[in-house]
Design a protein around this motif. Structure first.
Motif: not given
Length: 299
Positions: A116-121, A130-136, A160-169
């Motif tokens: 999870n921490n690596r995905a945030m990085l 890559e972040a999405d794959e690691v976090l999943k 994951q929600a914050l990541l999708y927000q940044q991705m525009g999803k």
């Protein structure tokens, strides 16, 4: 209560040293926890000193490949990330994950937390896929290990929600928040954190009519849970004040931003990044109000 925690950790460390117990696991944990505290307080120079010391002591006691080393490496990776040393942090997380895998496999919570921490990085440096794959992968581990209300599982879903927000999803992010609503009690501080994140999502989606209510509910939960002196409450009223400033409701924004600044000064100190953020928030507000002398001073 950071200053109180600092004194207790320092006392514990001194007592271990006076008792000749510097090889005791509790001594190592005290130094490691001291490093985490300093990271939280924004005192990064001291955080590095404590975190590296804990890592070196653990290596000396257990060797480089013991699973206990992975905990110190994870802490150090988070600290490197906070300092903006992204390449070094990535290598540290990968090393921590490999040690855990070699000792216990991938299907344990400790491995999921490091991933999870690596995905945030990866998210921070724009490597979203890559972040999405690691976090999943990390989320899948937590779902196997715990029930649906696990705090770790919910924290990873929020990330994951914050990541999708940044991705525009946006739709995917909103769906995650709505699924979390059913799992969290509505007086839970974790629910308050989710409301803050959901408000940011709705701002990005242009659904500004929903934002004020979410931020008010969030700040009310933090107030009842921790009181008006907590950094979490300061964060929520700062977000609400900045929303009012954005909407041109300056008279409502100013007392909230002032209060957030005051709380952060008292609880975090003048050198903490969140206190500096509050100064900037007020500087922008004064600028919008054409109070240039006050804006300049705050800047």
């Amino acid at each position: 209560k950071f200053s109180f925690a600092e004194k207790r950790f320092n006392s514990a460390i001194i007592l271990y040293e006076q008792g000749g117990l510097t090889n005791d696991i509790g001594y190592l944990k005290s130094i490691a926890n001291q490093g985490l505290l300093y990271t939280t307080m924004g005192r990064f120079t001291q955080a590095v000193e404590s975190t590296v010391k804990a890592l070196e002591l653990r290596k000396a006691k257990f060797g480089d490949k013991n699973i206990g080393i992975a905990s110190s490496l994870n802490n150090y990776g988070v600290l490197q990330f906070d300092l903006g040393h992204y390449n070094e942090a990535d290598k540290t997380f990968i090393n921590a994950a490999s040690i855990i895998e070699a000792n216990a496999g991938k299907q344990i919570m400790q491995y999921a937390i490091v991933e999870n921490n690596r995905a945030m990085l990866l998210q921070a440096v724009g490597r979203f896929q890559e972040a999405d794959e690691v976090l999943k992968g990390a989320i899948a581990i937590t779902e196997k290990l715990t029930d649906s209300k696990s705090k770790n599982n919910l924290k990873l879903l929020s990330n994951q929600a914050l990541l999708y927000q940044q991705m525009g999803k946006y739709a995917e992010a909103d769906a995650i928040y709505k699924s979390m609503e059913k799992r969290l009690g509505k007086t839970n501080p974790d629910y308050a954190s989710m409301l803050n994140s959901q408000a940011a999502l709705y701002m990005a989606m242009g659904k500004e009519e929903n934002v004020e209510d979410l931020l008010k509910r969030s700040s009310a939960i933090y107030k009842s849970s921790f009181g008006e002196g907590s950094p979490a409450y300061a964060k929520s009223i700062s977000d609400l004040g900045n929303f009012y400033r954005y909407k041109g409701r300056n008279a409502e924004a100013e007392p909230l931003l002032d209060k957030a600044l005051s709380i952060r000064e008292k609880m975090l100190g003048l050198n903490h990044p969140h206190y500096v953020q509050s100064q900037e928030d007020l500087a922008i507000l004064y600028w919008k109000k054409k109070e240039m002398d006050k804006a300049y001073t705050a800047y």
